[in-house]
Design a protein around this motif. Structure first.
Motif, PDB file in Angstrom:
ATOM      1  N   HIS A  52      35.386 135.036 -26.355  1.00  0.00           N
ATOM      2  CA  HIS A  52      36.225 136.217 -26.518  1.00  0.00           C
ATOM      3  C   HIS A  52      37.391 136.208 -25.527  1.00  0.00           C
ATOM      4  CE1 HIS A  52      33.496 137.815 -29.423  1.00  0.00           C
ATOM      5  NE2 HIS A  52      32.504 137.944 -28.573  1.00  0.00           N
ATOM      6  N   GLN A  91      30.199 145.171 -25.430  1.00  0.00           N
ATOM      7  CA  GLN A  91      29.260 144.059 -25.567  1.00  0.00           C
ATOM      8  C   GLN A  91      27.851 144.574 -25.865  1.00  0.00           C
ATOM      9  OE1 GLN A  91      29.700 140.731 -25.493  1.00  0.00           O
ATOM     10  NE2 GLN A  91      27.509 140.342 -25.743  1.00  0.00           N
ATOM     11  N   ARG A  99      32.825 143.514 -31.303  1.00  0.00           N
ATOM     12  CA  ARG A  99      33.003 142.641 -30.134  1.00  0.00           C
ATOM     13  C   ARG A  99      34.165 141.677 -30.372  1.00  0.00           C
ATOM     14  NH1 ARG A  99      27.290 142.648 -30.436  1.00  0.00           N
ATOM     15  NH2 ARG A  99      27.255 140.569 -31.384  1.00  0.00           N
ATOM     16  N   LEU A 103      36.974 142.907 -27.539  1.00  0.00           N
ATOM     17  CA  LEU A 103      36.879 142.101 -26.323  1.00  0.00           C
ATOM     18  C   LEU A 103      38.091 141.193 -26.122  1.00  0.00           C
ATOM     19  CD1 LEU A 103      33.061 141.242 -26.192  1.00  0.00           C
ATOM     20  CD2 LEU A 103      34.320 142.993 -24.921  1.00  0.00           C
TER      21      LEU A 103
END
Length: 370
Positions: A52, A91, A99, A103
Motif C-alpha cells: 500500500h 487496516q 484498505r 491506505l
C-alpha cells in the motif's frame, strides 16, 4: 532489512526537519509541502505495508523512528501519531477494497486526522453525540469534534460516532460539503501539529466510506486506535527525554559556575543521572509494549497504557528538569527544552490522560489480570 529501512527513514526525517523545528513551533505551522513530502515518503504511517506504499516497519522499528521524530520536532511526531492511528483504523476495520483505496492515499502525499473527542465527550467516549447514519448508498454524519490533531492539514478525517445502538467509523473528505475546520488558537504544546475543531453538518459520503464493524461498541472500536496512539505517544516521549538529556548534558559540560563546569556540581550531576534513567525507563517500557504488538500478545492493550503513562510522566518531569538546569537559556520560547516542556505536558493529556491511565491500570490489577 528493517534496520536499514528504519535508518533510511530516520535520515529522511532529519533532512525534512533540519533546523526548522523552532521556526515551525513559533509560527504554529509546518509548511504544507513538508507535510505532504513526509506523507509521500511513508514517514507518517511507517507501519503500512509496502503493498500500500508504506515502509512496512514493525512496531519496534516504527517506535524507534517515532522516538527520533520526538527528539527533533514534537509537532511532526504528533502528525505521525495521527496518521498512524488513521492508517491502523483503516487496516483494522476496513475491507480489502477500503484498505486498497485509503491506505495508498495516506502514503502518497495526503494526510488524515482522527476525530474522537467532543466538548462533552473527552475521556468518556460513550458520551459522543456525533451521529453516523446510513441511508441506502449514502452515509450522513452530523456532529462537532474538538482538538483533532492534524485536521488543519488533513485531506481525510477518520470520524468516530454513534451508529444506532453502537458506534461506527467513517472516512470523510475534509473538503466535503458541510465540513468546517477551525484551528485551535494558540495551543500550549505541539503548536504546529494542526490541532483543530471540526464541525460536520449533515455531511454525506458514499457508503463505501463506512468502515466495517459499524454497530460494534465504541470501546471496542476506539481501543484499537487508541492502543496505536498510546504507543506512538510513548515512543515520542522517549524522544523528548533524549532531546532533553542531550541538551542538558551539552550545556552542563560547557557552562561554568564557581570555577568549574555545571556537570561537576553534585546537585546538577543528580539531574543528569535522573534524566538518563528516565530515558532508559521510558525506552524499556516502549520496547516491551512494541514486542507485545509485534508478537500479538493479549496484554498489548495494558502494556501500551503502561508505556504511555510512564513515558509521558517521565517526559514531563524530565523536561522540567532540563529547563531548571539550563535556567534562562532554556526558558526562551522556541528553545528545544522549552518546546519539550510544553509538548510533554500535552502528552499527559492526549490519548488517555494520566488519571485515565491510572484508572485503567488499577482496574487491570483489581480484576486479577495483574
Amino acid at each position: 532489512m528493517t534496520a536499514q529501512a528504519t535508518a533510511d527513514a530516520a535520515t529522511a526525517l532529519g533532512e525534512l526537519v533540519g533546523d526548522r523545528a523552532e521556526e515551525w513551533d513559533l509560527a504554529g505551522r509546518i509548511p504544507g509541502e513538508t507535510v505532504r513530502e513526509a506523507s509521500r515518503r511513508g514517514l507518517l504511517c511507517a507501519q503500512v505495508a509496502a503493498e500500500h506504499g508504506g515502509l512496512g516497519l514493525d512496531s519496534r522499528a516504527n517506535g524507534e523512528l517515532t522516538a527520533h521524530a520526538g527528539s527533533l520536532c514534537g509537532s511532526l511526531r504528533s502528525l505521525m501519531t495521527s496518521q498512524g492511528m488513521a492508517a491502523w483504523t483503516v487496516q483494522r476495520f476496513g475491507t480489502a477494497v477500503q484498505r486498497g483505496t485509503f491506505l495508498p492515499r495516506l502514503t502518497g502525499g495526503e494526510t488524515a486526522g482522527v476525530a474522537f473527542s467532543e466538548s462533552g465527550a473527552g475521556s468518556d467516549l460513550s458520551a459522543m453525540r456525533t451521529e453516523i447514519r446510513r441511508d441506502g448508498d449514502t452515509v450522513h454524519v452530523t456532529g462537532q469534534k474538538v482538538w483533532v490533531t492534524g485536521a488543519a492539514y488533513a485531506s481525510l478525517l477518520v470520524v468516530f460516532g454513534t451508529y444506532g445502538d453502537g458506534a461506527a467509523v467513517v472516512v470523510v473528505p475534509a473538503d466535503a460539503p458541510g465540513v468546517r475546520i477551525e484551528r485551535v488558537p494558540d495551543p500550549m504544546g505541539c503548536r504546529a501539529a494542526g490541532h483543530a475543531d471540526v464541525r460536520l453538518d449533515d455531511v454525506r459520503v458514499p457508503a463505501g466510506h463506512l468502515l466495517s464493524g459499524a454497530g460494534l461498541p465504541v470501546a471496542l472500536l476506539a481501543t484499537a486506535a487508541l492502543t496505536y496512539g498510546r504507543l506512538s505517544v510513548a515512543w515520542g516521549c522517549a524522544g523528548i527525554l533524549r532531546a532533553c538529556l542531550d541538551s542538558t548534558a551539552a550545556h552542563t559540560r560547557t557552562r561554568e559556575q564557581f570555577g568549574k563546569p555545571l556537570a561537576d556540581h553534585q546537585l546538577v550531576a543528580r539531574h543528569l543521572a535522573e534524566l538518563a534513567v528516565a530515558e532508559q525507563v521510558a525506552l524499556r517500557c516502549c520496547e516491551h509494549a512494541s514486542a507485545c504488538w509485534d508478537e500479538n500478545r493479549p496484554e498489548l492493550g495494558t502494556q501500551a497504557v503502561v508505556a504511555k503513562y510512564v513515558a509521558s510522566r517521565e517526559a514531563t518531569k524530565g523536561a522540567a528538569t532540563a529547563v531548571q538546569v539550563l535556567a534562562s537559556r532554556g526558558a526562551r520560547d522556541g528553545h528545544p527544552v522549552a518546546r519539550a516542556y510544553r509538548d510533554a505536558k500535552l502528552m499527559e493529556i492526549i490519548e488517555g490522560s494520566t488519571e485515565i491511565s491510572q484508572l485503567l491500570l488499577a482496574d487491570h490489577v483489581r480484576t486479577g489480570r495483574g
